[in-house]
Structures are given as structure tokens and as C-alpha cells.
Design a protein around this motif. Sequence first.
Motif, mmCIF file in Angstrom:
data_model
loop_
_atom_site.group_PDB
_atom_site.id
_atom_site.type_symbol
_atom_site.label_atom_id
_atom_site.label_comp_id
_atom_site.label_asym_id
_atom_site.label_seq_id
_atom_site.Cartn_x
_atom_site.Cartn_y
_atom_site.Cartn_z
ATOM 1 N N SER A 92 -1.105 -9.570 -7.581
ATOM 2 C CA SER A 92 -2.028 -8.696 -8.438
ATOM 3 C C SER A 92 -2.451 -7.501 -7.505
ATOM 4 N N VAL A 93 -2.922 -6.449 -8.383
ATOM 5 C CA VAL A 93 -3.341 -5.279 -7.753
ATOM 6 C C VAL A 93 -4.658 -5.526 -6.462
ATOM 7 N N PHE A 94 -5.282 -6.650 -6.990
ATOM 8 C CA PHE A 94 -6.361 -6.969 -6.094
ATOM 9 C C PHE A 94 -5.745 -7.632 -4.852
ATOM 10 N N GLU A 95 -4.982 -8.594 -5.057
ATOM 11 C CA GLU A 95 -4.370 -9.415 -4.061
ATOM 12 C C GLU A 95 -3.373 -8.489 -3.131
ATOM 13 N N ASN A 96 -2.711 -7.607 -3.528
ATOM 14 C CA ASN A 96 -2.140 -6.541 -2.597
ATOM 15 C C ASN A 96 -3.155 -5.957 -1.730
ATOM 16 N N LEU A 97 -4.290 -5.590 -2.414
ATOM 17 C CA LEU A 97 -5.162 -4.794 -1.586
ATOM 18 C C LEU A 97 -5.928 -5.631 -0.315
ATOM 19 N N GLN A 98 -5.916 -6.942 -0.905
ATOM 20 C CA GLN A 98 -6.489 -8.078 -0.005
ATOM 21 C C GLN A 98 -5.403 -8.403 1.214
ATOM 22 N N LEU A 99 -4.246 -8.218 0.825
ATOM 23 C CA LEU A 99 -3.438 -8.472 1.959
ATOM 24 C C LEU A 99 -3.170 -7.409 3.021
ATOM 25 N N GLY A 100 -3.415 -6.097 2.516
ATOM 26 C CA GLY A 100 -3.737 -5.151 3.332
ATOM 27 C C GLY A 100 -4.616 -5.268 4.389
ATOM 28 N N ALA A 101 -5.646 -6.087 3.910
ATOM 29 C CA ALA A 101 -6.703 -6.442 4.925
ATOM 30 C C ALA A 101 -6.508 -7.728 5.854
ATOM 31 N N TYR A 102 -5.424 -8.129 5.602
ATOM 32 C CA TYR A 102 -5.239 -9.504 6.368
ATOM 33 C C TYR A 102 -5.617 -9.451 7.790
ATOM 34 N N ALA A 144 0.275 1.425 -2.672
ATOM 35 C CA ALA A 144 0.623 1.316 -1.480
ATOM 36 C C ALA A 144 0.020 2.031 -0.334
ATOM 37 N N VAL A 145 -0.778 3.196 -0.798
ATOM 38 C CA VAL A 145 -1.676 3.813 0.248
ATOM 39 C C VAL A 145 -2.973 3.310 0.362
ATOM 40 N N GLY A 146 -3.279 2.584 -0.760
ATOM 41 C CA GLY A 146 -4.694 1.971 -0.850
ATOM 42 C C GLY A 146 -4.518 0.783 0.096
ATOM 43 N N ARG A 147 -3.453 0.040 -0.073
ATOM 44 C CA ARG A 147 -3.169 -1.254 0.704
ATOM 45 C C ARG A 147 -3.073 -0.950 2.255
ATOM 46 N N ALA A 148 -2.466 0.236 2.670
ATOM 47 C CA ALA A 148 -2.502 0.671 3.944
ATOM 48 C C ALA A 148 -3.838 0.923 4.304
ATOM 49 N N LEU A 149 -4.732 1.504 3.476
ATOM 50 C CA LEU A 149 -5.850 1.843 4.022
ATOM 51 C C LEU A 149 -7.078 0.596 4.206
ATOM 52 N N MET A 150 -6.488 -0.493 3.699
ATOM 53 C CA MET A 150 -7.339 -1.617 3.508
ATOM 54 C C MET A 150 -7.502 -2.321 4.916
ATOM 55 N N SER A 151 -6.473 -1.736 5.833
ATOM 56 C CA SER A 151 -6.433 -2.541 7.179
ATOM 57 C C SER A 151 -7.522 -1.458 8.065
#
Lengths: 234, 297
Positions: A92-102, A144-151
Motif C-alpha cells: 500500500s501507499v502507506f507501506e511504501n512510505l514505511q519502507l522508505g523509513a526502514y 517514489a519521492v515521498g518514499r525517499a524523503l521518509m529516510s
Amino acid sequence: MLKVQDLHVWYGGIHALKGVSLEVPRGRIVTLIGANGAGKSSTLRAIAGLIRNKKGVITYKDRDLTRLDPVGVVKSGIVMSPEGRRIFPHLSVFENLQLGAYSRSDADGIARDVEWVYELFPRLRERREQKGGTLSGGEQQMLAVGRALMSAPEVVMLDEPSLGLAPLLVRDVFEIIKVINERGMTVLLVEQNAFAALKIAHYAYVLETGGVALHGPGKDLLRDERVCRAYLGG
Amino acid sequence: MNSAMFIQHLLNSLTLGSLYALIAIGYTMVYGILRLINFAHSEIFMLGAYFVFWGVTLFSLPWPLAMLLSVVFTAGLGILVDRVAYRPLRDAPRISALISAIGVSFFLQNVAIVFFQAIPRAVYRPAWLENPIILGEVRLLPLTLFVPALSLLLMLGLVYVVYRTKTGLGMRAISKDIETSYLMGVPVNRIIAITFGIGSALAAASGIMWALRYPQLQPIMGGIPGFKAFIAAVFGGIGSIQGAVIGGLVLGFIEIMTVAFFPDLAGYRDAFAFILLIAILLYKPTGLLGARQEDKV
């Protein structure tokens, strides 16, 4: 400052990067432009730690990153969003973002940054439970950008973020890059859309066959005759 | 056949199916992430069984403790196999890892022959597993209830890990795109190691229960159950955990019921699994729940 000195990369027997040197000062947008195969992506991938077979020195804030693996690079504050967006279609979108914060473990900070990304891209909030694969191309790029920002990066490397998007969305992508830069992030941008990239970049490097052909402030390169002929179709 | 007998057969097929399913999960998880068929998995199953009886007979450990230790030990062994035999080949062509897997399988089997000897050994079941439970007309070995119950518990635990934890999120991400996961800061090698650990722990649990159910140990005991579990994984759709469970249960059901209804065919019971494999590969190579798998570039 992110600094690359005399970077060489080999793929099998092919000498793909032949001594690239560049500097990405803090808070700036720096772009790498050049033809296909010039070595733009290889430069990003080498910085990100994906390429082992390399020579040269990569430092960030005077710390040597050259031998780090991608996890180490992310932890030192540099993240790369790969070409083709490569979001996880089954998450999910939320999980994609969580993954960015791994790489992080500060639950509060992660929750805050999810909110921040949703604020930056309201469409993602609307679609947070949807699978990544069901998003449109433009939404996937936002993700993709949001996921990268999550780190929680200091430097964001974007590989061809506008590739394959409709012209209107391309404009949005460059808007987004300006916005995240205004929020204090350093951006290293690889683009085939040289014109748009040079317009927003503080500084630019033109790569040709694995080396830096010329470099200078983005505005200057826009007026440079050689750049115009080769990359701007004029 | 009366209904009591039918229920008995049904429970037996549930037991056998659960055992296949537990092994199949290990095959499918490793395949889902590495596109590797871990042929050494059968031997992990076998060693899990041996370790328990080693613990009980050599070190006089109580059964539950020996089981727990064996599962932990076998999980560590699975991680070691990945570290030594597969991880150095991560960037090599996929066929190299496959050949390495076959090598590990032979190696572990032969190590077992050296350490445990090739002669089959009888397993003495603990007393609490010997007294039959009588429910009306149905007479059950405690194992017939114990195996599916414990398997269910383990599978629920697995579902929790895969869908509710950060490690599980990492697993689901790398099963789709290793490189991007790595770029996002997912420690890929650690997650792969955990995957091998979990798969091996489940195989050990299956091996232990198998040895209690069919009370005999020998170094080649992993072969047939391993192959059948692999078929179960392919049947369910390799890469899918739910598929592996369904595949295991279906295979157990087919096997027990064929023998129950057609006793004359009992001698062919192993052949059915392979006929099933050929049929799936011919008519639905992706299995029940498998998605079409594009080759990764």
C-alpha cells in the motif's frame, strides 16, 4: 557537502565512468545532464553504494562513503530514488512510505514525516490504503519521492524523475524538486530533460562518455552554445 | 466406509498436509525472495528431526526442551547454509546458486550419514503421545490433533511476522525488488538470513513431527517429504505462502484419500504427487495463487 573525486566504474570489462569529479554543496540543486550512456545513472548508483567495482573517493561531510553499502549510505543521510520510480506495486501507499523509513527507528519522527509527505502530496493521503501498483504514473512518482524523503535524508538523489510522464506532470515534478529543496534538502538530479533541469539547478555538470565534459551554474549552461546544440535542440 | 472412518482419514490427511505445508513454506519463501530452489531444505528437515532425538537420547533433555532447541539450532543451520553457500553467489547467474544448493543437499546428507550412520533408527515416542484419544467411534493418536494444532499456531505466527512486523515488510519488499529495497535502506542480507532462519525452523518443526508420526530416522528421510512439499509449493503457486499451505493440505488430502478409497493403489501413493506436478506444469505453471512471474532485469 557531497564530494566525488576521480570516480571510475567498471561493468564487467566495460569502463563506464572514467574519472568523474563533482561537488554537491549543501542546500543546492545540482544536476547531471548528458546523453544516454554518458554515465549519469552510474554516478548516482556508485554514490548510493550499489556498485562495488569502483575506484575513487566519495565523501560526505568529510566522511568517506566509498566502501559503504546502500544501507550505510542511507544512514549517513543520502538517499537515491531510482529510475523508473520502482515503487512496490503490491504494497500500500502507506507501506511504501514505511519502507522508505526502514533505516530509522524513531517511531514518532516517522509518523511526523508520513504526515509531512501527505501534506506535500495530498493525493497520497487520499490513496494511502491503495496498492502502489494502482496509482497513476504521476502519483507513483510522488510516492517514489515521498518514499525517499521518509529516510529523513539530507541529500536526495533523483534518477530521471520526469521520465515517461505527461508534460503537465513533468512540470509538477520540477515544482516538487524546488519545494523539497526549499525545505532544506540538497538535491542531486539526473535528467534527460536538460532544459528543465538547468532552469532549476544552481549548478550543473555535463557528462559525456563517462567523464565531465563541462560544468558551471545552471543559468550559464543554458546559454552555452555547445550545450544548446547537443542537449537543448537549438 | 462409515463416517467415523472418514473423519479419521480426514484428520490423517490434515496431519500429513500440515507437515507438507510447513516444509513448503520454506521453499516458497526462499524462492519468493531469491528465485532459488533451496534443495538443501529436505536435509534441514531431516537434521531437525535428528537433533531432537540426539537431545533426548544423548543429553537426556525433556522432550519439549529438545524440540525447542532443535528448532533453534536448525534455524541457525539454515542461516549458516545461506551465508556459506548462497550469499557469495548473490550476483552470480541463478543457476550457480541452484547447483550450490544441490551440493549443500548432498553434503548435509553425507555428513548425516557419517554422524548418525546410515542405518534407520527407531524413534521411541514419549508416553504422552502414545495413548489414543477416543471420541465416540473415532480413535485418534494424540499426534493427529497435536500436529495440525501446532502447525496452525506456527503458521499464524508466520502470518504475523510477514504482515505485521517491520521485518515482514522488508521481506515483502525484497521479494518484489531487491535493489530498490536496498536503496531504501533495507538490510537485504539480514532479511534474507531471517527468511532462511524462519523457513528452516518450520522445516525442523515438520521434521520432528514427521519422525514422531512415522517413527523412524534415517539420513535420506528428507528426500520424499521434501520433494512432495516442493510439489505442494509449486501447486499452490511458488512464492506464495498461502499457496504453499493450500498446496500442502491438498497434497496430504489426495494422498490419504487415494489410499483410503483405492487400497489397491496404495503402492503408487508417491507417484500421485509427481503426476500432480506434471499436470500443473503442463496446464497451470504458475500454480493456484502464483502471479505471472516476469523475469527480473
